[in-house]
Design a protein around this motif. Sequence first.
Motif, short mmCIF file in Angstrom:
data_model
loop_
_atom_site.label_atom_id
_atom_site.label_comp_id
_atom_site.label_asym_id
_atom_site.label_seq_id
_atom_site.Cartn_x
_atom_site.Cartn_y
_atom_site.Cartn_z
N TYR A 14 28.96 38.67 87.65
CA TYR A 14 27.61 38.37 88.12
C TYR A 14 27.63 37.60 89.45
CZ TYR A 14 24.98 39.42 83.76
OH TYR A 14 24.38 40.02 82.69
N HIS A 48 40.49 43.16 90.67
CA HIS A 48 40.04 42.23 89.64
C HIS A 48 38.71 42.64 89.01
CE1 HIS A 48 43.26 39.64 90.93
NE2 HIS A 48 42.77 39.54 92.14
N SER A 55 31.30 39.95 83.64
CA SER A 55 30.49 41.18 83.55
C SER A 55 31.16 42.34 84.27
CB SER A 55 29.09 40.92 84.10
OG SER A 55 29.17 40.37 85.38
N SER A 111 35.98 34.92 82.24
CA SER A 111 36.11 33.59 82.85
C SER A 111 35.09 32.56 82.36
CB SER A 111 35.94 33.73 84.36
OG SER A 111 34.63 34.24 84.62
C1 LIG Z 1 18.93 28.36 86.38
C2 LIG Z 1 19.77 29.56 85.96
C3 LIG Z 1 20.28 29.55 84.57
C4 LIG Z 1 21.68 29.99 84.31
C5 LIG Z 1 22.17 31.21 85.04
C6 LIG Z 1 23.23 31.97 84.30
C7 LIG Z 1 23.70 33.21 84.95
C8 LIG Z 1 23.73 34.43 84.07
C9 LIG Z 1 23.76 34.24 82.62
C10 LIG Z 1 25.14 33.87 82.03
C11 LIG Z 1 25.96 35.07 81.66
C12 LIG Z 1 27.22 34.74 80.89
C13 LIG Z 1 28.23 35.83 81.12
C14 LIG Z 1 28.83 35.73 82.51
C15 LIG Z 1 28.99 36.82 83.28
C16 LIG Z 1 29.51 36.74 84.67
O1 LIG Z 1 29.86 37.73 85.26
S1 LIG Z 1 29.59 35.18 85.41
C17 LIG Z 1 30.60 35.42 86.90
C18 LIG Z 1 32.08 35.54 86.52
N1 LIG Z 1 32.99 35.62 87.66
C19 LIG Z 1 33.96 34.71 87.88
O2 LIG Z 1 34.07 33.71 87.19
C20 LIG Z 1 34.92 34.97 89.00
C21 LIG Z 1 36.32 34.95 88.44
N2 LIG Z 1 37.28 35.34 89.43
C22 LIG Z 1 38.29 34.52 89.85
O3 LIG Z 1 38.49 33.42 89.37
C23 LIG Z 1 39.19 35.06 90.93
O4 LIG Z 1 38.45 35.87 91.81
C24 LIG Z 1 40.37 35.88 90.35
C25 LIG Z 1 39.86 37.09 89.61
C26 LIG Z 1 41.20 35.02 89.44
C27 LIG Z 1 41.20 36.35 91.50
O5 LIG Z 1 41.62 35.19 92.19
P1 LIG Z 1 42.22 35.36 93.65
O6 LIG Z 1 42.95 34.11 94.00
O7 LIG Z 1 41.15 35.83 94.55
O8 LIG Z 1 43.22 36.53 93.38
P2 LIG Z 1 44.44 37.11 94.19
O9 LIG Z 1 44.66 36.33 95.44
O10 LIG Z 1 44.25 38.59 94.25
O11 LIG Z 1 45.66 36.84 93.17
C28 LIG Z 1 46.01 35.50 92.84
C29 LIG Z 1 47.50 35.50 92.65
O12 LIG Z 1 47.82 36.37 91.53
C30 LIG Z 1 48.65 37.42 91.96
N3 LIG Z 1 48.25 38.63 91.26
C31 LIG Z 1 47.07 39.31 91.39
N4 LIG Z 1 47.06 40.35 90.54
C32 LIG Z 1 48.25 40.33 89.90
C33 LIG Z 1 48.83 41.16 88.91
N5 LIG Z 1 48.20 42.21 88.40
N6 LIG Z 1 50.08 40.85 88.48
C34 LIG Z 1 50.74 39.78 88.97
N7 LIG Z 1 50.25 38.94 89.91
C35 LIG Z 1 49.01 39.24 90.36
C36 LIG Z 1 48.45 37.52 93.44
O13 LIG Z 1 49.56 38.09 94.03
C37 LIG Z 1 48.25 36.09 93.82
O14 LIG Z 1 49.51 35.49 93.81
P3 LIG Z 1 49.93 34.57 95.07
O15 LIG Z 1 49.84 35.47 96.25
O16 LIG Z 1 51.31 34.10 94.71
O17 LIG Z 1 48.89 33.47 95.09
#
Ligand SMILES: CCCCCCCCCCCCC/C=C/C(=O)SCCNC(=O)CCNC(=O)[C@H](O)C(C)(C)COP(=O)(O)OP(=O)(O)OC[C@H]1O[C@@H](n2cnc3c(N)ncnc32)[C@H](O)[C@@H]1OP(=O)(O)O
Length: 235
Positions: free
Chosen positions: A64, A104, A108, A131
């Motif tokens: 989301y 990733h 949702s 998450s």
């Molecule tokens: C008043 C309003 C009232 C309230 C409102 C409420 C809102 C709605 C209601 C609630 C609903 C509840 C349900 C919720 C639904 C939702 O959708 S809420 C939103 C959710 N989204 C999130 O929380 C985002 C989560 N994402 C993240 O944390 C990050 O983006 C990620 C996915 C963890 C990715 O992180 P990032 O650092 O960008 O990733 P990378 O750089 O690509 O990778 C990090 C390191 O990992 C290594 N790597 C990547 N993939 C792999 C693999 N497959 N295998 C091994 N290693 C991998 C990558 O190489 C990186 O390593 P380093 O380079 O060494 O760092």
Amino acid sequence: MCTVEKRGDLFILTITGDDQHRLNPTRIDSIRDALARVKSESESTSRPSALITTARGKFFSNGYDLDWALSDPIRAKLMSRKLRLLISDLISLPMPTIAAVTGHAAASGFILALSHDYLLMRRDRGFLYMSELDIRLKISSWFVQIMKCKIASPKVWRDVVLKAPKITAEMGVDWGIVDSAHGSVEETVEAAVKLGVELVKRKWDGIIYAENRMTVLANVVAGLGSDETVGDFGG
Ligand SMILES: CCCCCCCCCCCCC/C=C/C(=O)SCCNC(=O)CCNC(=O)[C@H](O)C(C)(C)COP(=O)(O)OP(=O)(O)OC[C@H]1O[C@@H](n2cnc3c(N)ncnc32)[C@H](O)[C@@H]1OP(=O)(O)O
């Protein structure tokens, strides 16, 4: 936002943009419009077909668009309602559906991938990640319904929600979430195309296919419409 390419009897829907593909009403509407085009074209040709959903860049969908939603509870409800309509479109689509997850997929975004009949995933990049615990949100009850219909083990449901692991393709295969893991974006999409061609060869009636899928996912279908899910603000 998204494109649809016809490849033989397959429709390849690609979520585009070099952002995180966050699910806000604009992006959800664009995916729903694409699905409506796929459905209408498949009905006009009455040829058996299959849908592959994939994405460009680092993210399949990072979930989301909370920045958009957090300013107003009405926006959160609208976003939740629109996502439930999108999932309903997918579940009722008269053809097999395959998610080719090449980046990733969080919360949702994970649910969007999981709402396809098959989930293929890139091995070296990309996490499936529920998450909510880490970001202090209550998971939507209908998200859990989908997980329970798609994943066999209660221990996996527990871990996915209550440990919020960053699940790689290999872990996903081990846990019964991912159908197959592949070496690259290209190999993942190629495998999805191969699977799609195999499924289309069976020449199933799309309406019957969709009806049977909705029977299998009856609990999900029931949850998508219930106001309870909106009331709990669980999306
Ligand atoms: C008043 C309003 C009232 C309230 C409102 C409420 C809102 C709605 C209601 C609630 C609903 C509840 C349900 C919720 C639904 C939702 O959708 S809420 C939103 C959710 N989204 C999130 O929380 C985002 C989560 N994402 C993240 O944390 C990050 O983006 C990620 C996915 C963890 C990715 O992180 P990032 O650092 O960008 O990733 P990378 O750089 O690509 O990778 C990090 C390191 O990992 C290594 N790597 C990547 N993939 C792999 C693999 N497959 N295998 C091994 N290693 C991998 C990558 O190489 C990186 O390593 P380093 O380079 O060494 O760092």
